[in-house]
Motif scaffolding. Structure first.
Motif, PDB file in Angstrom:
ATOM      1  N   ASP A 116       0.800  -1.222   0.000  1.00  0.00           N
ATOM      2  CA  ASP A 116       0.000   0.000   0.000  1.00  0.00           C
ATOM      3  C   ASP A 116       0.838   1.280   0.000  1.00  0.00           C
ATOM      4  O   ASP A 116       0.357   2.334   0.360  1.00  0.00           O
ATOM      5  N   ASN A 117       2.101   1.194  -0.373  1.00  0.00           N
ATOM      6  CA  ASN A 117       2.856   2.425  -0.620  1.00  0.00           C
ATOM      7  C   ASN A 117       3.960   2.143  -1.642  1.00  0.00           C
ATOM      8  O   ASN A 117       4.188   0.986  -2.024  1.00  0.00           O
ATOM      9  N   LEU A 118       4.620   3.201  -2.075  1.00  0.00           N
ATOM     10  CA  LEU A 118       5.608   3.069  -3.156  1.00  0.00           C
ATOM     11  C   LEU A 118       6.795   2.180  -2.742  1.00  0.00           C
ATOM     12  O   LEU A 118       7.298   1.387  -3.544  1.00  0.00           O
ATOM     13  N   LEU A 119       7.216   2.315  -1.479  1.00  0.00           N
ATOM     14  CA  LEU A 119       8.353   1.515  -1.004  1.00  0.00           C
ATOM     15  C   LEU A 119       8.025   0.023  -1.122  1.00  0.00           C
ATOM     16  O   LEU A 119       8.835  -0.780  -1.621  1.00  0.00           O
ATOM     17  N   LEU A 120       6.814  -0.356  -0.695  1.00  0.00           N
ATOM     18  CA  LEU A 120       6.444  -1.778  -0.743  1.00  0.00           C
ATOM     19  C   LEU A 120       6.284  -2.260  -2.176  1.00  0.00           C
ATOM     20  O   LEU A 120       6.731  -3.349  -2.536  1.00  0.00           O
ATOM     21  N   ALA A 121       5.669  -1.426  -3.023  1.00  0.00           N
ATOM     22  CA  ALA A 121       5.490  -1.813  -4.433  1.00  0.00           C
ATOM     23  C   ALA A 121       6.851  -2.039  -5.078  1.00  0.00           C
ATOM     24  O   ALA A 121       7.029  -2.956  -5.894  1.00  0.00           O
ATOM     25  N   THR A 122       7.831  -1.235  -4.685  1.00  0.00           N
ATOM     26  CA  THR A 122       9.173  -1.389  -5.244  1.00  0.00           C
ATOM     27  C   THR A 122       9.805  -2.680  -4.734  1.00  0.00           C
ATOM     28  O   THR A 122      10.438  -3.415  -5.484  1.00  0.00           O
ATOM     29  N   TYR A 123       9.603  -2.964  -3.425  1.00  0.00           N
ATOM     30  CA  TYR A 123      10.135  -4.226  -2.869  1.00  0.00           C
ATOM     31  C   TYR A 123       9.591  -5.420  -3.651  1.00  0.00           C
ATOM     32  O   TYR A 123      10.344  -6.323  -4.036  1.00  0.00           O
ATOM     33  N   PHE A 124       8.277  -5.408  -3.920  1.00  0.00           N
ATOM     34  CA  PHE A 124       7.701  -6.565  -4.613  1.00  0.00           C
ATOM     35  C   PHE A 124       8.113  -6.617  -6.086  1.00  0.00           C
ATOM     36  O   PHE A 124       7.893  -7.610  -6.756  1.00  0.00           O
ATOM     37  N   SER A 125       8.701  -5.534  -6.600  1.00  0.00           N
ATOM     38  CA  SER A 125       9.160  -5.531  -7.999  1.00  0.00           C
ATOM     39  C   SER A 125      10.647  -5.849  -8.096  1.00  0.00           C
ATOM     40  O   SER A 125      11.183  -5.962  -9.199  1.00  0.00           O
ATOM     41  N   MET A 126      11.338  -5.972  -6.956  1.00  0.00           N
ATOM     42  CA  MET A 126      12.790  -6.132  -6.958  1.00  0.00           C
ATOM     43  C   MET A 126      13.204  -7.519  -7.434  1.00  0.00           C
ATOM     44  O   MET A 126      12.740  -8.520  -6.905  1.00  0.00           O
ATOM     45  N   LYS A 127      14.096  -7.540  -8.425  1.00  0.00           N
ATOM     46  CA  LYS A 127      14.653  -8.831  -8.856  1.00  0.00           C
ATOM     47  C   LYS A 127      15.954  -9.087  -8.100  1.00  0.00           C
ATOM     48  O   LYS A 127      16.323 -10.207  -7.841  1.00  0.00           O
ATOM     49  N   GLY A 128      16.678  -8.006  -7.787  1.00  0.00           N
ATOM     50  CA  GLY A 128      17.967  -8.134  -7.093  1.00  0.00           C
ATOM     51  C   GLY A 128      17.760  -8.271  -5.593  1.00  0.00           C
ATOM     52  O   GLY A 128      16.654  -8.513  -5.117  1.00  0.00           O
ATOM     53  N   LYS A 129      18.849  -8.075  -4.878  1.00  0.00           N
ATOM     54  CA  LYS A 129      18.857  -8.307  -3.432  1.00  0.00           C
ATOM     55  C   LYS A 129      18.166  -7.187  -2.656  1.00  0.00           C
ATOM     56  O   LYS A 129      18.355  -6.004  -2.961  1.00  0.00           O
ATOM     57  N   THR A 130      17.368  -7.564  -1.652  1.00  0.00           N
ATOM     58  CA  THR A 130      16.857  -6.591  -0.690  1.00  0.00           C
ATOM     59  C   THR A 130      17.486  -6.904   0.670  1.00  0.00           C
ATOM     60  O   THR A 130      17.567  -8.061   1.077  1.00  0.00           O
ATOM     61  N   ILE A 131      17.948  -5.846   1.323  1.00  0.00           N
ATOM     62  CA  ILE A 131      18.549  -5.990   2.655  1.00  0.00           C
ATOM     63  C   ILE A 131      17.772  -5.082   3.602  1.00  0.00           C
ATOM     64  O   ILE A 131      17.450  -3.946   3.224  1.00  0.00           O
ATOM     65  N   ILE A 132      17.445  -5.569   4.778  1.00  0.00           N
ATOM     66  CA  ILE A 132      16.724  -4.702   5.714  1.00  0.00           C
ATOM     67  C   ILE A 132      17.546  -4.491   6.983  1.00  0.00           C
ATOM     68  O   ILE A 132      18.278  -5.382   7.408  1.00  0.00           O
TER      69      ILE A 132
END
Ligand code: C5P
Length: 396
Positions: free
Chosen positions: A102-118
């Motif tokens: 429900d926000n741009l940050l999350l939409a980008t996370y779900f579109s990420m093909k590369g690595k996500t680090i939190i």
């Protein structure tokens, strides 16, 4: 980090104020930084600060009401070499783990093909909450890496774990990430995978529960880092195709040994992840054995040790990596195997029913090198475990 493209996600926690320092460090090291902020995070750090320091517009909404510009989350995700979300609040963590977008940050996370680090940051009891822990486990098995919160004074006045890792340590983590994922010179890597089936008669065999997943994930990770792979696999239900991959399907330990012997000379590395049967029936009946007697005895003989053969028959430039799946005295047995089989590395796989081992989706490993240095990793998906193994064994 020169030229690396770092997408920075900022969610709404008090640790957001430290992000200005993180951006400064990353920019100094030559990285390009773009930032996405959740609407709540702008209460903790001004978008103007983030925009000025990144030298890029900051994205908060899907579209900017003032300029009419559309922030394309797919383009942002494709642009990034890595997506680091710091701080990650319990709220953002939960949404990432459950698919809420429900926000741009999350939409980008779900579109990420590369690595996500939190890099999570929250108050003491929130960080300890079973739901938060569960969400972190989910993200780990989804392939997200976590920079754990550190211990110390918290903004609430409490003391304990919950502080976002310091900006310089986050930057060091990112630096290591880029070092480990740097394309290496192409190598031809031999990998054994899966179980072996030792025939009793034309319709029966002795086998084991190995799924072959670890070996196939290792093959995929070697290919992804630009290497050529020869995968020698016992019977599994898995398949993998890639222009740099050759798969040889075998049934028994003897077949697997023959395939290794025919190809070992051409390979720089051997990763022996197959669960080879230790024994095989001495005689294979040519016809199906009838159940005429109350008892039936099978006489078993020892199978050749494929890994030991490869380790004995190698040049100084060839490296061998073995696996040890142990249920008790794990470290002791693994180190004994490392020495006895003269290996460069041994990957100790702790057997925990349904969680780590043969049919499981996850593994918990410790890698020992020749000098018995230990590299211990938390429970991860086999895909992530494969990357961890390569980060240690293909380092030079
Ligand atoms: O001796 P153990 O079976 O516990 O050793 C495990 C390691 O040796 C694994 O890397 C396995 O692939 C390899 N191995 C082999 N041939 C065998 C038995 C084990 O390559 N016959």
């Amino acid at each position: 980090m020169q030229g690396k493209r770092i997408l920075l996600g900022i969610s709404g926690g008090i640790a957001a104020y430290k992000i200005a320092y993180l951006i400064r460090i990353l920019k100094k090291k030559g990285a390009e930084v773009r930032a996405i902020m959740t609407p709540a995070s702008s209460d903790f750090i001004s978008p103007l600060v983030v925009s000025t320091l990144t030298e890029n517009p900051v994205h908060i909404e899907f579209w900017n009401k003032k300029t009419g510009e559309w922030a394309n989350h797919v383009d942002l995700a494709l642009w990034a070499d890595v997506f680091i979300i710091a701080p990650t609040t319990a709220n953002t963590l939960a949404k990432m783990a459950s698919g809420i977008c429900d926000n741009l940050l999350l939409a980008t996370y779900f579109s990420m093909k590369g690595k996500t680090i939190i890099a999570p940051a929250m108050d003491l009891d929130m960080y300890q909450h079973p739901t938060v822990k569960r969400n972190m486990e989910t993200l780990l098995s989804d392939g997200v890496s976590i920079i754990p919160a550190t211990e110390g004074a918290l903004a609430s006045g409490l003391e304990g774990q919950g502080r976002m890792e310091e900006p310089e340590n986050i930057a060091a983590y990112l630096n290591d990430f880029f070092q480990l994922t740097k394309p290496k010179a192409t190598k031809r890597i031999l990998i054994t995978a899966g179980p072996t089936y030792e025939a009793i008669d034309p319709v029966r065999f002795i086998g084991n529960h190995s799924s072959g997943k670890m070996g196939f994930e290792l093959a995929a990770a070697c290919l992804a880092s630009g290497n050529e792979v020869l995968l020698i696999s016992g019977p599994t239900s898995l398949s993998l195709t890639h222009p740099n991959l050759t798969v040889l399907n075998v049934q028994s330990a003897k077949d697997m040994l023959e395939a290794v012997q025919a190809n070992w000379k051409t390979c720089a590395f051997g990763i022996f992840s197959a669960a080879v049967a230790d024994y095989r029936p001495e005689q294979v009946a040519t016809q199906k054995i009838k159940k005429t007697n109350e008892e039936h005895t099978l006489h078993l003989v020892k199978n050749p040790d494929i890994l030991s053969w490869a380790s004995t028959n190698r040049t100084n430039h060839q490296k061998v990596i073995g696996f040890a799946l142990e249920t008790n005295n794990a470290k002791e047995f693994a180190l004994d195997k490392l020495t006895r089989k003269n290996l460069d590395f041994i990957v100790l796989n702790e057997f925990v029913k349904d969680v780590s081992g043969f049919q499981a989706e996850t593994n918990k490993i410790t890698i020992f090198d020749k000098d018995k240095n230990a590299f211990e990793f938390p429970l991860k998906s086999k895909k992530e475990v494969a990357k961890d193994i390569l980060s240690v064994v293909l380092k030079d």
